[in-house]
Scaffold this motif. Sequence first.
Motif, PDB file in Angstrom:
ATOM      1  N   LYS A  97       0.819  -1.206   0.000  1.00 36.58           N
ATOM      2  CA  LYS A  97       0.000   0.000   0.000  1.00 36.58           C
ATOM      3  C   LYS A  97       0.857   1.262   0.000  1.00 36.58           C
ATOM      4  O   LYS A  97       0.573   2.217  -0.729  1.00 36.58           O
ATOM      5  N   LEU A  98       1.915   1.283   0.794  1.00 39.58           N
ATOM      6  CA  LEU A  98       2.780   2.461   0.854  1.00 39.58           C
ATOM      7  C   LEU A  98       3.494   2.700  -0.465  1.00 39.58           C
ATOM      8  O   LEU A  98       3.742   3.852  -0.857  1.00 39.58           O
ATOM      9  N   LYS A  99       3.823   1.622  -1.176  1.00 40.01           N
ATOM     10  CA  LYS A  99       4.484   1.758  -2.479  1.00 40.01           C
ATOM     11  C   LYS A  99       3.605   2.482  -3.492  1.00 40.01           C
ATOM     12  O   LYS A  99       4.108   3.049  -4.466  1.00 40.01           O
ATOM     13  N   GLN A 100       2.294   2.452  -3.279  1.00 41.93           N
ATOM     14  CA  GLN A 100       1.368   3.097  -4.204  1.00 41.93           C
ATOM     15  C   GLN A 100       1.324   4.617  -4.029  1.00 41.93           C
ATOM     16  O   GLN A 100       0.799   5.326  -4.884  1.00 41.93           O
ATOM     17  N   SER A 101       1.861   5.118  -2.921  1.00 48.50           N
ATOM     18  CA  SER A 101       1.805   6.556  -2.657  1.00 48.50           C
ATOM     19  C   SER A 101       2.758   7.319  -3.575  1.00 48.50           C
ATOM     20  O   SER A 101       3.949   6.993  -3.648  1.00 48.50           O
ATOM     21  N   PRO A 102       2.291   8.353  -4.258  1.00 47.90           N
ATOM     22  CA  PRO A 102       3.189   9.166  -5.088  1.00 47.90           C
ATOM     23  C   PRO A 102       4.204   9.952  -4.254  1.00 47.90           C
ATOM     24  O   PRO A 102       5.171  10.487  -4.802  1.00 47.90           O
ATOM     25  N   ARG A 103       3.986   9.970  -2.936  1.00 49.79           N
ATOM     26  CA  ARG A 103       4.906  10.699  -2.061  1.00 49.79           C
ATOM     27  C   ARG A 103       6.115   9.847  -1.657  1.00 49.79           C
ATOM     28  O   ARG A 103       7.086  10.372  -1.119  1.00 49.79           O
ATOM     29  N   VAL A 104       6.035   8.548  -1.895  1.00 54.89           N
ATOM     30  CA  VAL A 104       7.066   7.630  -1.419  1.00 54.89           C
ATOM     31  C   VAL A 104       8.068   7.311  -2.523  1.00 54.89           C
ATOM     32  O   VAL A 104       7.683   6.902  -3.622  1.00 54.89           O
ATOM     33  N   ALA A 105       9.351   7.460  -2.203  1.00 52.21           N
ATOM     34  CA  ALA A 105      10.414   7.151  -3.170  1.00 52.21           C
ATOM     35  C   ALA A 105      10.986   5.761  -2.947  1.00 52.21           C
ATOM     36  O   ALA A 105      11.243   5.028  -3.896  1.00 52.21           O
ATOM     37  N   GLU A 106      11.219   5.389  -1.669  1.00 54.96           N
ATOM     38  CA  GLU A 106      11.811   4.093  -1.354  1.00 54.96           C
ATOM     39  C   GLU A 106      11.133   3.500  -0.126  1.00 54.96           C
ATOM     40  O   GLU A 106      10.755   4.223   0.796  1.00 54.96           O
ATOM     41  N   VAL A 107      10.988   2.174  -0.126  1.00 58.22           N
ATOM     42  CA  VAL A 107      10.430   1.463   1.022  1.00 58.22           C
ATOM     43  C   VAL A 107      11.412   0.392   1.471  1.00 58.22           C
ATOM     44  O   VAL A 107      11.913  -0.391   0.660  1.00 58.22           O
ATOM     45  N   TYR A 108      11.672   0.370   2.764  1.00 56.71           N
ATOM     46  CA  TYR A 108      12.512  -0.638   3.387  1.00 56.71           C
ATOM     47  C   TYR A 108      11.649  -1.453   4.345  1.00 56.71           C
ATOM     48  O   TYR A 108      10.618  -0.981   4.827  1.00 56.71           O
TER      49      TYR A 108
END
Length: 439
Positions: free
Chosen positions: A26-37
């Motif tokens: 879900k967080l990966k879908q945010s246009p505000r997010v560049a990288e997820v760990y």
Amino acid sequence: MRQLKATGLKVLVVGGGGREHALVWKLKQSPRVAEVYCAPGNAGIARIAHCVDIKADDVTGILTFAWEKRIDLTVVGPEAPLSAGIVDVFNDHEMPIFGPTKKAAEIEGSKAFAKDLMRKYDIPTAAYGVFTEIEPAFQFIDKLAAARPVEAGCPCVVKADGLAAGKGVIVAADVAEAKEAVRSMLKGNAFGDAGRRVVIEEFLEGEEVSILAFTDGDHVLPMVSAQDHKRIFDGDQGPNTGGMGAYSPAPVYTEALAREVEKTVLLPTIQAMKAEGRPYRGVLYAGLMVTAQGPKVLEYNARFGDPETQPVLMRMQTDLVDVIEAILENRLEEQPIEWSSDATVCVVMAAGGYPGDYEKGKAISGLDDALPGVEVFHAGTAAKEDQIVTAGGRVLAVTAKGPTIGEAIDLAYRQVERIHFDGLQFRRDIGRRALERLQ
């Protein structure tokens, strides 16, 4: 605590189960997010995010990584790091983190604390007693039995007070089974330190429903309803598990009931925690029993539920980062949230032997053959050479979305049939109650 940037966010998710895979997704879908760990993550999460080999309850290790990597937002999945105080530590370093503090998380960490809170603030729940000694516990069970007609028997619920990974609850059918459950916890060390104190409750009759709500400590924003399936076997038979499947919405949870729960459970709980000097921010999970006398609280969780998170987040249309930011800035009442009208169904595929002893390292096939409308969230998986293998009790959470509950159920099970590993088990009746109620 510093404010979140508008874009280019680095986000860290703590945990490694199906819930965390859904959060990363879900967080990966945010246009505000560049990288997820994700720490520690799993084989499925590694396909869409950077997995870090740090255990979820290693608070110091997670803090060090977040500091060195300049993580902008940390989202905590499981209960253990919350109860260990990870939010307090991050707050001390003015690093944005989503979840309740250690004192607030005690609403899940101690069932006795939660029950006492409900009694003090008139939040509807079952009658109960808290015990550390066997004989007083037995006397309370006998008292519950005496209050029921002989032909009705004496079903009651025995719970380990502390965290037991969702398994420290025994629904006893009669006095003998209830007393054996008490003996196994207090004397037999069945759940370790979690069972050194037990909560014994009257048995509530009705239908269960799971309600998750966002809260900033003053306001609540309920999510769509879900219904979990705790028992290992079809027909709600066998021992409790961490959850064998869930669906959303739950037809038993009407709009009128939702208003009642917000008024009598959710808001009073948040207000009670604030009054106790334990302001609660994050996700509050209320496990409810819809009884003839109205909704009553079975338990609280201090985080997203698992497997409810998977079907609930698949219906969420609003950017999760925006909601989290509103909570961190104490302006949740200004934050709209939109949900898909579609239904979602999650079927958990577990290792043979779960929730007891089970083997790991079984090769999984069929993972790259997902049907449209399905997400296969990984829970207990690991990468071994060029294969993905089982690495936990609950292995996968196959989650499908459809216009109706019936269509979502059909799609989920069609996907389940495409996946295989030795010894796999799953329930074949996820969503049955919804279909019966709708018919």
